[in-house]
Design a protein around this motif. Structure first.
Motif, PDB file in Angstrom:
ATOM      1  N   PRO A 165      45.321  52.803  45.353  1.00 17.68           N
ATOM      2  CA  PRO A 165      44.272  53.807  45.579  1.00 17.68           C
ATOM      3  C   PRO A 165      42.924  53.136  45.804  1.00 17.68           C
ATOM      4  O   PRO A 165      42.644  52.072  45.256  1.00 17.68           O
ATOM      5  CB  PRO A 165      44.282  54.614  44.277  1.00 17.68           C
ATOM      6  N   GLU A 166      42.095  53.757  46.594  1.00 14.72           N
ATOM      7  CA  GLU A 166      40.778  53.205  46.888  1.00 14.72           C
ATOM      8  C   GLU A 166      39.959  53.068  45.614  1.00 14.72           C
ATOM      9  O   GLU A 166      39.953  53.948  44.756  1.00 14.72           O
ATOM     10  CB  GLU A 166      40.047  54.117  47.876  1.00 14.72           C
ATOM     11  N   GLY A 167      39.314  51.924  45.483  1.00 20.49           N
ATOM     12  CA  GLY A 167      38.434  51.703  44.340  1.00 20.49           C
ATOM     13  C   GLY A 167      39.095  51.084  43.133  1.00 20.49           C
ATOM     14  O   GLY A 167      38.430  50.841  42.115  1.00 20.49           O
ATOM     15  N   ILE A 168      40.386  50.785  43.189  1.00 21.45           N
ATOM     16  CA  ILE A 168      41.063  50.166  42.061  1.00 21.45           C
ATOM     17  C   ILE A 168      41.519  48.763  42.451  1.00 21.45           C
ATOM     18  O   ILE A 168      42.110  48.559  43.510  1.00 21.45           O
ATOM     19  CB  ILE A 168      42.265  51.009  41.578  1.00 21.45           C
ATOM     20  N   SER A 169      41.181  47.806  41.613  1.00 21.07           N
ATOM     21  CA  SER A 169      41.532  46.418  41.884  1.00 21.07           C
ATOM     22  C   SER A 169      42.980  46.150  41.495  1.00 21.07           C
ATOM     23  O   SER A 169      43.595  46.922  40.748  1.00 21.07           O
ATOM     24  CB  SER A 169      40.626  45.482  41.095  1.00 21.07           C
ATOM     25  N   GLU A 170      43.522  45.040  42.005  1.00 25.45           N
ATOM     26  CA  GLU A 170      44.886  44.656  41.641  1.00 25.45           C
ATOM     27  C   GLU A 170      44.993  44.437  40.138  1.00 25.45           C
ATOM     28  O   GLU A 170      45.977  44.828  39.513  1.00 25.45           O
ATOM     29  CB  GLU A 170      45.311  43.392  42.391  1.00 25.45           C
ATOM     30  N   ARG A 171      43.985  43.793  39.550  1.00 30.60           N
ATOM     31  CA  ARG A 171      44.032  43.512  38.112  1.00 30.60           C
ATOM     32  C   ARG A 171      44.027  44.811  37.304  1.00 30.60           C
ATOM     33  O   ARG A 171      44.782  44.951  36.336  1.00 30.60           O
ATOM     34  CB  ARG A 171      42.852  42.633  37.714  1.00 30.60           C
ATOM     35  N   SER A 172      43.154  45.756  37.687  1.00 32.05           N
ATOM     36  CA  SER A 172      43.097  47.029  36.970  1.00 32.05           C
ATOM     37  C   SER A 172      44.408  47.789  37.111  1.00 32.05           C
ATOM     38  O   SER A 172      44.930  48.355  36.145  1.00 32.05           O
ATOM     39  CB  SER A 172      41.941  47.880  37.492  1.00 32.05           C
TER      40      SER A 172
END
Length: 205
Positions: A165-172
């Protein structure tokens, strides 16, 4: 450290820094001040040296995981720390494995098989320990849980084409997915540990 071990370790460092395709036997010989003949006498061919260098890379990562695990007061936090470390090095690991698959498929298949078996053993031991410690429910199918955890983690760490989803990093995304998995198999005590661990992690950001 023997000459062979020194060559393997230095080759591993060159592969990490320069990439698998870029490193030639000539480069390795020059870097280590040995002859190509010595390399071929010790290893037979480049594929054999590549394989041993990659084994060295994964063993080095595993030692880092073990050092991190010493800090963990329980197996649940150990799992989080290990998986976070996997994520930390995922870009390098992904790049190296992709190059291996493209240019040295036989080495890639052998390493993938061995690495998968070893990782499953480690996850099995930790999940079993978690059940014994009362952190995971005791009626889970451990082999299914291992499969779900392994492929869920791999989807985030090893695939560039995964749409987030837009705005979410791989780490998160990785942290949310992994913590959701552990919540699904945790006891009340396990859930408490997860909440406390994630709170500490958020406070450190």
């Amino acid at each position: 450290m023997s000459q062979k071990e020194r060559i393997i370790e230095q080759t591993m460092r060159m592969l990490v820094a320069q990439g698998i395709k870029a490193v030639r036997m000539d480069d390795i010989a020059h870097q280590l001040s040995v002859s190509k003949r010595t390399l071929y006498e010790l290893f037979g061919d480049k594929e054999s040296l590549l394989y041993l260098a990659m084994v060295c890379y994964f063993e080095q990562n595993r030692r880092n995981w073990e050092n991190l695990s010493v800090q963990a007061p329980n197996v649940l936090e150990r799992l989080f720390l290990v998986l976070n470390e996997v994520m930390e090095h995922s870009e390098t690991t992904r790049r190296m494995l992709e190059n291996l698959r493209k240019f040295y498929p036989a080495v890639y298949e052998k390493l993938l098989h061995e690495s998968t078996d070893r990782n499953r053993q480690d996850f099995r031991a930790m999940l079993t320990q978690g059940i014994a410690d009362g952190l995971f429910i005791d009626n889970i199918n451990i082999e299914l849980a291992i499969t779900v955890l392994y492929y869920t983690a791999s989807a985030i760490t090893m695939r560039r084409d995964m749409m987030l989803p837009e705005g979410i990093s791989e780490r998160s995304a990785f942290t949310q997915i992994v913590s959701t998995f552990f919540r699904g198999i945790s006891t009340a005590e396990g859930l408490k540990i997860i909440d406390e661990f994630l709170k500490r992690q958020n406070d450190e950001i």
